[in-house]
Design an enzyme around this catalytic site. Structure first.
Site, short mmCIF file in Angstrom:
data_model
loop_
_atom_site.label_atom_id
_atom_site.label_comp_id
_atom_site.label_asym_id
_atom_site.label_seq_id
_atom_site.Cartn_x
_atom_site.Cartn_y
_atom_site.Cartn_z
N CYS A 137 0.82 -1.21 0.00
CA CYS A 137 0.00 0.00 0.00
C CYS A 137 0.85 1.26 0.00
CB CYS A 137 -0.93 -0.01 1.21
SG CYS A 137 -0.07 -0.09 2.81
N HIS A 290 -1.85 1.41 7.14
CA HIS A 290 -2.20 1.35 5.72
C HIS A 290 -2.04 2.74 5.10
CE1 HIS A 290 -4.11 -0.25 2.16
NE2 HIS A 290 -5.18 0.51 2.27
N ASN A 311 -8.53 4.01 -2.30
CA ASN A 311 -7.79 2.86 -1.79
C ASN A 311 -7.07 2.17 -2.95
OD1 ASN A 311 -6.86 0.93 0.00
ND2 ASN A 311 -8.88 0.33 0.73
#
Length: 345
Positions: A137, A290, A311
C-alpha cells in the site's frame, strides 16, 4: 492452504464465532455460496468448513459495526479472512529515517469550499489501482501522490510504476511486500532520479505476491521529485488527538490530493457510507497500518463532513475502490501523516 493454516483458521474462527444472530445456518450458507460465486472463490474440502466459519463470524462483526451507524458493512471480497489474515494488506511501517526539514504548507487560500473533488479535474487522479494479495500500500500511495503532483505541475498524465518502488526501494528500512513508509519512499524516488512508467517497469508483485529483485530500467524521465511537504503537522508519537484537519482541507483544496497513512483495521468489511472514528478504533501514531490517498472532501464545515479516499484494493471493494472517512475527528488517524511530494524543477 496448508493443513496447518486450515487448522489455524478453524481455531481462530471458533474463538470468534457464536451462532449467527442475524442469520440462520441456511441463510449463512446461501450468502457464502453467493460470495464464492461473485468473487470466484474455491477451497479444498478441509478449508471449506473453516472459511464458512470465518465468513459467519464476519457477518456478526459487520452487524456490530452497522449498529454504530453511518457506514455500512457486509460481505466484501475479504469476508472469508480472519482479522489476522487481513493484516497482510496492512503493511505501513514507520520509516527509519533521519529528521527532515519537510514543512507544513501554508494554504494559499483561506476559502475552503463545502465540496471539492480532484477527480473532477482531468488527469489529476488516475484509475483505482490493485495492490493484490500482499502489502505494498505504501508504494501505491507514494506513486499516486507523485502522479497527481506531476500533472498539477503542468505535465501530461502518466501512469507511473509502483513496482519500481516495491522492488528497488530499500531506503531506511522499506521492505517491498513486507511494508514501508511513503516518506522514505519519497527519499528513494528522489535518489533514483524519478519513476519509470508502468509500461517501462510493469507490475508483477500484485499477482505473484513477491517483492522481486530490482531490474534494470531506463533512467526515469517522469516523476522527478525534490522531497515532500506536509498537508498538516504530522504526528509521529502519542495519541494524535489535536490534528489540524482544517489546514489539511485547505491544502488538499489548493495543492492537490494527499498521500495519507491510516488505521484501516476495520476497512475489511466496509461497503459504503461514512466511516467514523467510532468505527476506526484508535488514531494514535502507533495505530497506523495502511497508506492511501485523499482526493477531496464533502460537507466541509458541517457535522456530516467526510474525506474522499482512494484505496488500492481495486474497484470491487468499497465505493468503486473509494471510502468516505469522517472529517474533523482525525478518524482512522487520517491527518497523522498527510503529505505532498514536491516535483523537481
Amino acid at each position: 492452504m496448508s493443513r496447518f493454516a486450515v487448522a489455524a483458521a478453524i481455531a481462530a474462527a471458533s474463538t470468534a464465532t457464536a451462532t449467527a444472530a442475524s442469520y440462520n445456518s441456511t441463510q449463512v450458507a446461501d450468502l457464502f455460496a453467493d460470495f464464492k460465486s461473485q468473487y470466484g472463490k474455491t477451497y479444498s474440502a478441509a478449508e471449506e468448513a473453516a472459511r464458512l466459519n470465518i465468513f459467519s463470524a464476519n457477518l456478526e462483526r459487520a452487524a456490530e459495526l452497522n449498529a454504530i451507524g453511518g457506514a455500512e458493512f457486509g460481505v466484501t471480497k475479504f469476508a472469508d479472512l480472519t482479522a489476522q489474515e487481513f493484516k497482510r494488506y496492512l503493511t505501513y511501517v514507520p520509516g527509519r529515517y533521519p529528521s527532515e526539514d519537510a514543512k507544513v504548507l501554508v494554504p494559499s487560500s483561506d476559502a475552503v469550499p463545502s465540496d471539492f473533488d480532484w477527480r473532477d479535474t482531468t488527469g489529476v487522479v488516475s484509475k483505482v489501482k490493485n495492490q493484490g494479495n500482499f502489502g505494498s500500500c505504501w508504494a501505491y500511495s507514494t506513486t499516486e501522490a507523485i502522479e497527481s503532483q506531476w500533472v498539477l505541475a503542468g505535465n501530461s498524465p502518466v501512469v507511473m510504476s509502483a513496482q519500481q518502488i516495491i522492488s528497488c526501494d530499500r531506503k531506511f528500512g522499506d521492505e517491498g511486500c513486507n511494508g514501508g513508509d511513503t516518506i522514505t519512499a519519497y527519499e528513494y524516488v528522489k535518489s533514483a532520479g524519478g519513476l519509470a512508467t508502468e509500461e517501462e517497469y510493469p507490475e508483477t508483485s500484485y499477482k505473484s505476491g513477491n517483492t522481486g529483485t530490482c531490474k534494470r530500467f531506463a533512467h526515469p524521465t517522469v516523476g522527478t521529485i525534490s522531497g515532500n511537504t506536509f498537508a498538516t503537522k504530522e504526528c509521529t508519537r502519542g495519541a494524535c488527538n489535536d490534528q489540524d484537519e482544517d489546514t489539511m482541507a485547505a491544502n488538499v483544496h489548493t495543492t492537490g490530493p494527499a498521500s495519507i497513512c491510516v488505521n484501516a483495521e476495520q476497512w475489511q468489511l466496509y461497503s459504503k457510507g461514512v466511516l467514523t472514528g467510532k468505527h476506526c478504533g484508535g488514531h494514535s501514531a502507533d495505530d497506523l497500518d495502511h497508506c492511501v490517498q485523499v482526493v477531496g472532501f464533502s460537507g466541509y464545515g458541517n457535522s456530516d463532513a467526510y474525506w474522499i479516499v482512494r484505496n488500492s484494493w481495486a474497484e470491487d471493494w468499497g465505493i468503486k475502490g473509494y471510502i468516505h472517512v469522517e472529517l474533523g475527528d482525525n478518524a482512522c488517524g487520517i491527518a497523522n501523516e498527510a503529505t505532498f511530494p514536491t516535483i523537481a524543477k
